[in-house]
Design a protein around this motif. Structure first.
Motif, PDB file in Angstrom:
ATOM      1  N   PHE A  17      21.352  -0.524 -18.228  1.00 40.47           N
ATOM      2  CA  PHE A  17      20.844  -1.062 -16.965  1.00 40.47           C
ATOM      3  C   PHE A  17      21.809  -0.772 -15.823  1.00 40.47           C
ATOM      4  N   TYR A  18      23.084  -1.185 -15.993  1.00 44.34           N
ATOM      5  CA  TYR A  18      24.022  -1.016 -14.873  1.00 44.34           C
ATOM      6  C   TYR A  18      24.481   0.424 -14.730  1.00 44.34           C
ATOM      7  N   GLN A  19      24.573   1.181 -15.836  1.00 45.56           N
ATOM      8  CA  GLN A  19      25.023   2.565 -15.727  1.00 45.56           C
ATOM      9  C   GLN A  19      23.961   3.447 -15.071  1.00 45.56           C
ATOM     10  N   SER A  20      22.692   3.226 -15.407  1.00 42.45           N
ATOM     11  CA  SER A  20      21.625   4.042 -14.816  1.00 42.45           C
ATOM     12  C   SER A  20      21.397   3.701 -13.348  1.00 42.45           C
ATOM     13  N   GLY A 148      33.434  -6.434  -5.995  1.00 42.45           N
ATOM     14  CA  GLY A 148      32.060  -5.928  -6.001  1.00 42.45           C
ATOM     15  C   GLY A 148      31.115  -6.684  -6.908  1.00 42.45           C
ATOM     16  N   ILE A 149      29.985  -6.060  -7.205  1.00 37.07           N
ATOM     17  CA  ILE A 149      28.944  -6.680  -8.018  1.00 37.07           C
ATOM     18  C   ILE A 149      28.597  -5.784  -9.199  1.00 37.07           C
ATOM     19  N   CYS A 150      27.910  -6.367 -10.161  1.00 35.77           N
ATOM     20  CA  CYS A 150      27.389  -5.591 -11.283  1.00 35.77           C
ATOM     21  C   CYS A 150      26.151  -4.833 -10.815  1.00 35.77           C
ATOM     22  N   THR A 151      26.117  -3.543 -11.058  1.00 32.73           N
ATOM     23  CA  THR A 151      24.995  -2.738 -10.572  1.00 32.73           C
ATOM     24  C   THR A 151      23.715  -2.979 -11.364  1.00 32.73           C
ATOM     25  N   ALA A 152      23.761  -3.805 -12.424  1.00 34.88           N
ATOM     26  CA  ALA A 152      22.521  -4.207 -13.094  1.00 34.88           C
ATOM     27  C   ALA A 152      21.613  -4.968 -12.133  1.00 34.88           C
ATOM     28  N   PHE A 153      22.206  -5.621 -11.136  1.00 34.06           N
ATOM     29  CA  PHE A 153      21.407  -6.349 -10.141  1.00 34.06           C
ATOM     30  C   PHE A 153      20.628  -5.409  -9.219  1.00 34.06           C
ATOM     31  N   LEU A 154      20.865  -4.098  -9.339  1.00 35.57           N
ATOM     32  CA  LEU A 154      20.208  -3.129  -8.456  1.00 35.57           C
ATOM     33  C   LEU A 154      19.082  -2.363  -9.139  1.00 35.57           C
ATOM     34  N   VAL A 155      18.724  -2.734 -10.375  1.00 38.15           N
ATOM     35  CA  VAL A 155      17.710  -1.955 -11.103  1.00 38.15           C
ATOM     36  C   VAL A 155      16.384  -1.899 -10.356  1.00 38.15           C
ATOM     37  N   ASN A 156      16.002  -2.986  -9.710  1.00 37.25           N
ATOM     38  CA  ASN A 156      14.720  -3.012  -9.003  1.00 37.25           C
ATOM     39  C   ASN A 156      14.720  -2.101  -7.790  1.00 37.25           C
ATOM     40  N   SER A 252      13.083  -0.471 -28.159  1.00 38.35           N
ATOM     41  CA  SER A 252      12.756   0.855 -27.641  1.00 38.35           C
ATOM     42  C   SER A 252      14.028   1.608 -27.308  1.00 38.35           C
ATOM     43  N   PHE A 253      13.922   2.935 -27.247  1.00 36.93           N
ATOM     44  CA  PHE A 253      15.026   3.757 -26.766  1.00 36.93           C
ATOM     45  C   PHE A 253      14.849   4.075 -25.282  1.00 36.93           C
ATOM     46  N   ASN A 254      13.836   3.499 -24.655  1.00 35.30           N
ATOM     47  CA  ASN A 254      13.541   3.745 -23.237  1.00 35.30           C
ATOM     48  C   ASN A 254      13.906   2.508 -22.435  1.00 35.30           C
ATOM     49  N   LEU A 255      14.987   2.584 -21.664  1.00 34.23           N
ATOM     50  CA  LEU A 255      15.422   1.399 -20.915  1.00 34.23           C
ATOM     51  C   LEU A 255      14.398   0.987 -19.865  1.00 34.23           C
ATOM     52  N   LEU A 256      13.589   1.935 -19.360  1.00 36.01           N
ATOM     53  CA  LEU A 256      12.583   1.582 -18.366  1.00 36.01           C
ATOM     54  C   LEU A 256      11.483   0.708 -18.960  1.00 36.01           C
ATOM     55  N   SER A 257      11.242   0.831 -20.267  1.00 39.84           N
ATOM     56  CA  SER A 257      10.263  -0.032 -20.922  1.00 39.84           C
ATOM     57  C   SER A 257      10.770  -1.468 -20.968  1.00 39.84           C
ATOM     58  N   TYR A 258      12.054  -1.627 -21.239  1.00 45.84           N
ATOM     59  CA  TYR A 258      12.653  -2.961 -21.192  1.00 45.84           C
ATOM     60  C   TYR A 258      12.518  -3.554 -19.790  1.00 45.84           C
ATOM     61  N   LEU A 259      12.842  -2.740 -18.797  1.00 45.03           N
ATOM     62  CA  LEU A 259      12.801  -3.239 -17.424  1.00 45.03           C
ATOM     63  C   LEU A 259      11.385  -3.603 -16.994  1.00 45.03           C
ATOM     64  N   ALA A 260      10.381  -2.879 -17.500  1.00 43.73           N
ATOM     65  CA  ALA A 260       8.990  -3.217 -17.195  1.00 43.73           C
ATOM     66  C   ALA A 260       8.650  -4.606 -17.724  1.00 43.73           C
ATOM     67  N   LEU A 261       9.210  -4.955 -18.880  1.00 41.12           N
ATOM     68  CA  LEU A 261       8.989  -6.296 -19.422  1.00 41.12           C
ATOM     69  C   LEU A 261       9.650  -7.360 -18.544  1.00 41.12           C
ATOM     70  N   TYR A 262      10.901  -7.126 -18.150  1.00 37.94           N
ATOM     71  CA  TYR A 262      11.593  -8.107 -17.306  1.00 37.94           C
ATOM     72  C   TYR A 262      10.904  -8.249 -15.945  1.00 37.94           C
ATOM     73  N   LYS A 263      10.411  -7.142 -15.431  1.00 38.30           N
ATOM     74  CA  LYS A 263       9.724  -7.171 -14.141  1.00 38.30           C
ATOM     75  C   LYS A 263       8.416  -7.957 -14.222  1.00 38.30           C
ATOM     76  N   SER A 264       7.735  -7.877 -15.351  1.00 43.54           N
ATOM     77  CA  SER A 264       6.392  -8.446 -15.487  1.00 43.54           C
ATOM     78  C   SER A 264       6.370  -9.846 -16.091  1.00 43.54           C
ATOM     79  N   ALA A 265       7.485 -10.262 -16.682  1.00 39.55           N
ATOM     80  CA  ALA A 265       7.551 -11.591 -17.303  1.00 39.55           C
ATOM     81  C   ALA A 265       7.580 -12.691 -16.248  1.00 39.55           C
ATOM     82  N   ASP A 266       7.156 -13.882 -16.635  1.00 40.31           N
ATOM     83  CA  ASP A 266       7.243 -15.016 -15.713  1.00 40.31           C
ATOM     84  C   ASP A 266       8.684 -15.490 -15.572  1.00 40.31           C
TER      85      ASP A 266
END
Length: 334
Positions: A17-20, A148-156, A252-266
């Motif tokens: 998340f933070y590296q990408s 600074g900040i963790c760049t994981a906060f910038l995924v969106n 999954s081996f696809n980090l974007l699939s994980y992020l789609a779940l976090y984005k769509s979860a309540d």
């Protein structure tokens, strides 16, 4: 200018998340530069134990060169083991290296001093921490330091993430230091109404062994029509009776699939720092169950995981502001 951004040392998908996000941020800030991904220390990612395994590993990063190398994550404790030789090589070639979204969480004072003295001898171009503790511990050793900040906060803001079907109602449960809890919701399906029956272990076993028994926990697929999606970020775990122990387990081996779940979860309930971080990044509340020093990434942004039973609510405005500050610091330093 050629810039290599480390993106490989994933002990779990959260590192991705933070590296990408960092990789895309650097490309955004330097569109004319040749920005590519760099391999990281194989010992950090895979942790081979025996001497023959270590001897047989090919260190691809030894054959990568650039004007600037960017390393990230909770790796400052590993500078003298996994990064030292590469940094020396970089300096001998007349190249530069920088640390962004970096942490020294949990470092001993003796190792801090020894690492700081190494930084003084092989000075990075700059250090941007992801928690205030790291900044305070190393600002006197690194001439150009930034809180600074963790760049994981910038995924969106940095990565293209899908929005899942609106009819798919769910919240995320992601645990890796304790067994899967049982859930109960009193009232509306909101994070503040969630009650957990937590179970740390079976028979007093360490989690390393107890996790194999998670499948014997009571089966709970949903609560009040909301699925419990069990996100497993340990992509290196080869035991499928652990990976898919309970309903709605996701791997999954696809980090974007994980992020789609976090984005769509309540909302998200987790003992993982980066699970909660990306949930907040997508404007969703999160409840954190950990006292790990790595949770300092939340303090830096004003999220208090020590109050309200660990519940944190998003503040996209502060994330936007901190992204601008981080970007300005990086541009002023390169």
């Amino acid at each position: 200018m050629k810039i290599l951004v480390e993106n490989s040392t994933w002990n779990n998908i959260g590192d991705g998340f933070y590296q990408s996000a960092l990789f895309v941020l650097i490309r955004k800030l330097y569109p004319e530069a040749n920005v590519l991904m760099e391999e990281g220390p194989i010992f950090r990612a895979f942790r081979p134990k025996s001497d023959w395994q270590k001897k047989n590993a090919l260190h691809l990063m030894d054959y990568q060169s650039a004007d600037l190398h960017i390393f990230s994550g909770p790796m400052i404790r590993q500078i003298l083991t996994n990064y030292k030789d590469k940094i020396k090589q970089i300096k001998e070639r007349g190249e530069q290296y920088a640390l962004i979204s970096a942490s020294s969480a949990g470092i001993s004072d003796s190792l801090r001093i020894e690492t700081g003295e190494f930084f003084q001898k092989y000075q990075p171009l700059f250090l941007s921490s992801r928690d205030q503790e790291t900044y305070l511990k190393f600002k006197d050793y690194v001439k150009n330091s930034y809180n600074g900040i963790c760049t994981a906060f910038l995924v969106n803001k940095m990565l293209p993430v899908d929005q899942l079907d609106n009819n798919f109602k769910f919240f995320i449960s992601s645990f890796y230091r304790e067994l899967e809890p049982l859930y109960k919701i009193n009232g509306e399906v909101e994070i503040k109404n969630v009650e957990l029956d937590r179970k740390e272990t079976f028979f007093g076993l360490s989690h390393r062994f107890s996790r194999h028994l998670n499948r014997f926990r009571p089966v709970q697929e949903s609560v009040k029509g909301y699925k419990i999606v069990r996100v497993n970020q340990e992509v290196s775990t080869k035991f499928n009776h652990i990976n898919f122990a309970l309903p709605n387990s996701f791997l999954s081996f696809n980090l974007l699939s994980y992020l789609a779940l976090y984005k769509s979860a309540d909302f998200t309930v987790s003992d993982r720092v980066h699970s909660c971080a990306v949930s907040l990044a997508f404007g969703k509340p999160a409840r954190l169950f950990t006292n790990s020093p790595r949770a300092g990434i939340f303090n830096r942004l004003g999220f208090d995981h020590k109050k309200d039973n660990g519940i944190m609510y998003p503040n996209l405005e502060v994330i936007d502001t901190e992204e601008e500050k981080l970007s300005s610091f990086i541009k002023s330093s390169i």
